[in-house]
Design an enzyme around this catalytic site. Structure first.
Site, PDB file in Angstrom:
ATOM      1  N   HIS A 198       0.876  -1.239   0.103  1.00 31.99           N
ATOM      2  CA  HIS A 198      -0.150  -0.109  -0.055  1.00 31.99           C
ATOM      3  C   HIS A 198       0.855   1.178   0.034  1.00 31.99           C
ATOM      4  O   HIS A 198       0.404   2.056  -0.470  1.00 31.99           O
ATOM      5  CB  HIS A 198      -0.886  -0.215   1.207  1.00 31.99           C
ATOM      6  CG  HIS A 198      -2.067  -1.029   1.190  1.00 31.99           C
ATOM      7  ND1 HIS A 198      -2.512  -1.471   2.165  1.00 31.99           N
ATOM      8  CD2 HIS A 198      -2.818  -1.351   0.096  1.00 31.99           C
ATOM      9  CE1 HIS A 198      -3.485  -2.399   1.779  1.00 31.99           C
ATOM     10  NE2 HIS A 198      -3.588  -2.461   0.524  1.00 31.99           N
ATOM     11  N   GLU A 441      -5.263 -14.358 -20.929  1.00 27.32           N
ATOM     12  CA  GLU A 441      -4.287 -14.632 -19.796  1.00 27.32           C
ATOM     13  C   GLU A 441      -3.782 -15.829 -19.249  1.00 27.32           C
ATOM     14  O   GLU A 441      -3.238 -16.072 -18.035  1.00 27.32           O
ATOM     15  CB  GLU A 441      -4.688 -13.571 -18.594  1.00 27.32           C
ATOM     16  CG  GLU A 441      -6.172 -13.687 -17.982  1.00 27.32           C
ATOM     17  CD  GLU A 441      -6.616 -12.519 -17.101  1.00 27.32           C
ATOM     18  OE1 GLU A 441      -5.618 -11.738 -16.574  1.00 27.32           O
ATOM     19  OE2 GLU A 441      -7.722 -12.642 -16.642  1.00 27.32           O
ATOM     20  N   ASP A 465      -0.908 -11.706 -15.649  1.00 30.37           N
ATOM     21  CA  ASP A 465      -1.401 -12.960 -15.391  1.00 30.37           C
ATOM     22  C   ASP A 465      -0.714 -14.210 -16.242  1.00 30.37           C
ATOM     23  O   ASP A 465      -0.435 -15.264 -15.942  1.00 30.37           O
ATOM     24  CB  ASP A 465      -2.707 -13.306 -15.361  1.00 30.37           C
ATOM     25  CG  ASP A 465      -3.292 -12.882 -13.881  1.00 30.37           C
ATOM     26  OD1 ASP A 465      -2.806 -13.445 -12.870  1.00 30.37           O
ATOM     27  OD2 ASP A 465      -4.271 -12.288 -13.858  1.00 30.37           O
ATOM     28  N   CYS A 512      -3.285  -5.168 -21.885  1.00 30.60           N
ATOM     29  CA  CYS A 512      -3.792  -4.267 -20.462  1.00 30.60           C
ATOM     30  C   CYS A 512      -2.943  -4.682 -19.429  1.00 30.60           C
ATOM     31  O   CYS A 512      -3.268  -3.971 -18.300  1.00 30.60           O
ATOM     32  CB  CYS A 512      -5.229  -4.503 -20.516  1.00 30.60           C
ATOM     33  SG  CYS A 512      -5.736  -5.765 -20.066  1.00 30.60           S
TER      34      CYS A 512
HETATM   35  C1  PEP Z   1      -3.385  -8.971 -16.159  1.00 36.72           C
HETATM   36  O1  PEP Z   1      -3.414 -10.107 -15.748  1.00 36.72           O
HETATM   37  O2  PEP Z   1      -2.176  -8.680 -16.955  1.00 36.72           O
HETATM   38  C2  PEP Z   1      -4.293  -7.985 -15.905  1.00 36.72           C
HETATM   39  C3  PEP Z   1      -4.398  -6.714 -16.793  1.00 36.72           C
HETATM   40  O3  PEP Z   1      -5.287  -8.181 -15.095  1.00 36.72           O
HETATM   41  P1  PEP Z   1      -4.867  -8.103 -13.254  1.00 36.72           P
HETATM   42  O4  PEP Z   1      -3.712  -7.533 -13.362  1.00 36.72           O
HETATM   43  O5  PEP Z   1      -6.033  -7.238 -12.769  1.00 36.72           O
HETATM   44  O6  PEP Z   1      -4.832  -9.468 -13.067  1.00 36.72           O
HETATM   45 MG    MG Z   2      -5.222 -10.646 -14.767  1.00 35.63          MG
END
Ligand code: PEP
Ligand code: MG
Length: 588
Positions: A198, A441, A465, A512
């Site tokens: 955090h 992912e 992921d 993303c």
């Molecule tokens: C990812 O896994 O790259 C993703 C964007 O999702 P999160 O980080 O929320 O698991």
């Molecule tokens: Mg993810």
């Protein structure tokens, strides 16, 4: 070592928030106030319980005050940390066990409270999980406040110091920010913490350089010592020489100039130097995360992580509450698309909500995201209706996380159609052509991206992921962090395959995960043909700049070259040299 010592010394930690700072250290020694122990007579018990209740109420008021102060500086989403603190403070199990211990043992309430807290902490410490470690930090932080209030101990008000300081602490807790006037924090240096702690998250939001993981900080550093913090590289230089300072003055001015260069890219179109269009979007967890004016220079929201909103609520918010939150983001995006991801609870985002699912040995590979949603129709349908209703106020797309086969996309789409039917029957407006996409992912989804693409309008690659599953490296476990290699040829091949599969199916593909904000990696993603880069708002100008300056032809050649490289370290060195060659044209 003490402040009299003037020898220069360099220490190395992990850089978690960028920036350079030079100044005097203020060591925030963790005050382990001795908790007294004495017996309470039966006649005095009600007064003792009242003292406990008053301390809880006082602590609650303090935490709420801290939260409202921080909301102004860092926004609603980041200051939600204090909601977690309130939950710890009011945790029924802790309060009940304290009172039962008090009834049984007749000792003063602070002694009973602190022994219950210690018991909880030792139980948590046996669980090796970074999420739990952060909860231990919350427990320590909150219980310290309660004990201070019971014992009448004044917390140090660092904010009364007149000059800005570098705060040094073995474990700088989120609520410690509130002890300080934030304009007086030059940097933060700690022993404990990680990229996802955090404190790191708050430092980044506040733009305060921060290094974590410096061993024995409180022994190495004493208050008054001068030091230099390099939040880019994770270096800490105690008693830096005039030569080092001169060097860093230059480094700093270079960083400032470079940032100006990056920022200059913002008003210009998202187009490579040879005219190929790309999109840059932002990742958010709430509408508050959309910076004012951001939609003038980006293409919308590429990832709205809705589970963080659920975690902040501490429960499954009902359809109306969710609708209001999604609508706010869609309106703030001013007609630009907002990709709303259905809840990705599970893995490290568990909290009490998931008690529904019971304890799991391996939550990252367990009852997570779409798996949980497809098993809880009421929860999923409420979210789908809320998202669909928000689509009447702008442009919305639905993104399904943790997909591992086409079947899951098809099942989710059946429910999306069902939700549309329900809204039509209720005469509630929505965009009937709302697009649906899958996150790629999970390796099985990546390997069958061509098949999954048949059921999707777009694809978004979650590299955070995907890398952990592909390489079998837990993304939050420090012990195997060195194996988390985005440049592993398995990752490179897989990304390239997924992009090609999406394009063969004639649908766009975005990234993303954090890789889309990695300046060294981005030209390679472009060369693979990634259409959309969805990143944190802070990285927007740098990534847009890099993509504008890269030629698509050169990026494609880079991809071909990198695909033939066999070793991760050779991939990284090639990507670095490409990045360097590009930057040296603009940064002298
Ligand atoms: C990812 O896994 O790259 C993703 C964007 O999702 P999160 O980080 O929320 O698991
Ligand atoms: Mg993810």
């Amino acid at each position: 070592m003490n402040s009299q010592q003037t020898e220069e010394k360099a220490l190395k930690g992990l850089a978690v928030s960028k920036g350079i700072a030079y100044g005097e250290a203020f060591v925030m020694l963790k005050r382990d106030v001795e908790t007294p122990v004495y017996e309470i007579r039966d006649a005095d018990k009600p007064a003792e319980i009242k003292r406990f209740q008053d301390a809880i109420v006082k602590t609650r008021n303090e935490i709420q005050e801290l939260k409202s102060k921080l909301v102004k500086d860092v926004g609603e989403a980041e200051s939600a940390i204090f909601d977690a603190h309130l939950m710890v403070l009011e945790d029924v199990a802790i309060i009940q066990e304290t009172l039962q211990t008090f009834e049984r043992e007749h000792f003063n309430i602070e002694y009973c409270y602190s022994s219950v807290i210690n018991k909880f902490i030792s139980a948590f410490e046996r669980i090796e999980d970074s999420f739990i470690l952060e909860r231990i930090a919350d427990l320590r932080d909150v219980s310290r406040r309660v004990l201070d209030n019971l014992l009448g101990v004044e917390a140090p008000k660092i904010g009364t110091f007149s000059d800005p300081l570098i705060l040094v602490s073995s474990d700088f807790a989120p609520s410690d920010f509130a002890l300080v006037d934030k304009t007086k924090i030059l940097a933060i240096v700690t022993e404990k913490g990680s990229q996802t702690s955090h404190t790191a998250i708050l430092s980044r939001s506040l733009g305060i350089p921060c290094i974590v993981g410096i061993p024995n900080v409180e022994d190495e550093i004493s208050s008054g010592m001068f030091m230099l913090v390099d939040g880019y590289k994770g270096s800490l230089i105690l008693n830096p020489s005039a030569q080092i300072l001169r060097h860093y003055t230059e480094v700093e001015s270079v960083h400032r100039e470079v940032q100006k260069i990056f920022d200059s890219s913002l008003p210009f179109p998202a187009e490579t130097s040879d005219g190929v269009k790309f999109q840059v979007k932002i990742n958010i967890s709430s509408s508050e995360d959309i910076p004012d004016g951001a939609m003038n220079y980006c293409d919308g929201v590429g990832l709205f992580r809705t589970e963080n909103f659920f975690l902040d609520c501490g429960t499954f918010p009902d359809e109306e509450t969710q609708f209001a939150a999604y609508k706010k983001a869609v309106e703030k995006a001013g007609g630009k698309p907002v990709i709303i991801r259905t809840i990705d609870l599970g893995g490290d985002k568990n909290l009490n909500l998931m008690k529904l699912a019971g304890k799991e040995e391996n939550p990252f590979m367990g009852y997570r995201a779409i798996r949980f949603c497809l098993d809880h129709k009421d929860i999923f349908m409420a979210q789908l209706r809320a998202i669909l209703r928000a689509s009447a106020y702008g442009k919305v797309k639905i993104l399904l996380p943790m997909i591992s086969s086409i079947r899951e996309v098809e099942r989710a789409r059946i429910w999306i159609d069902e939700a549309k039917g329900e809204l039509t029957a209720l005469k509630k407006p929505f965009d009937s052509s709302v697009q649906v996409g899958a996150m790629i992912e999970v390796p099985s989804a990546a390997a069958t991206a061509d098949i999954i693409a048949e059921a999707c309008d777009f694809i978004s690659i979650g590299t955070n992921d995907l890398i952990q599953y592909l390489l079998a490296v837990d993304r939050v476990n420090d012990m195997v962090a060195y194996l988390y290699e985005p440049t592993h040829p398995a990752v490179i091949r897989t990304l390239n395959f997924v992009v090609e599969a999406a394009h063969k199916a004639k649908i766009p593909v975005g990234v993303c995960g954090e890789l889309a904000a990695d300046p060294v990696f981005v030209p390679l993603l472009l060369g693979m043909g990634v259409d959309e880069f969805s990143i944190s708002p802070k990285s927007l100008s740098e990534i847009k700049f890099l993509l504008q300056k890269t030629s698509f032809e050169a990026a494609k050649n880079l991809r071909d070259e990198v695909l033939s490289i066999k070793r991760s370290r050779h991939v990284i060195s090639r990507l670095r040299s490409f990045h360097y060659e590009l930057m040296r044209l603009y940064v002298k």
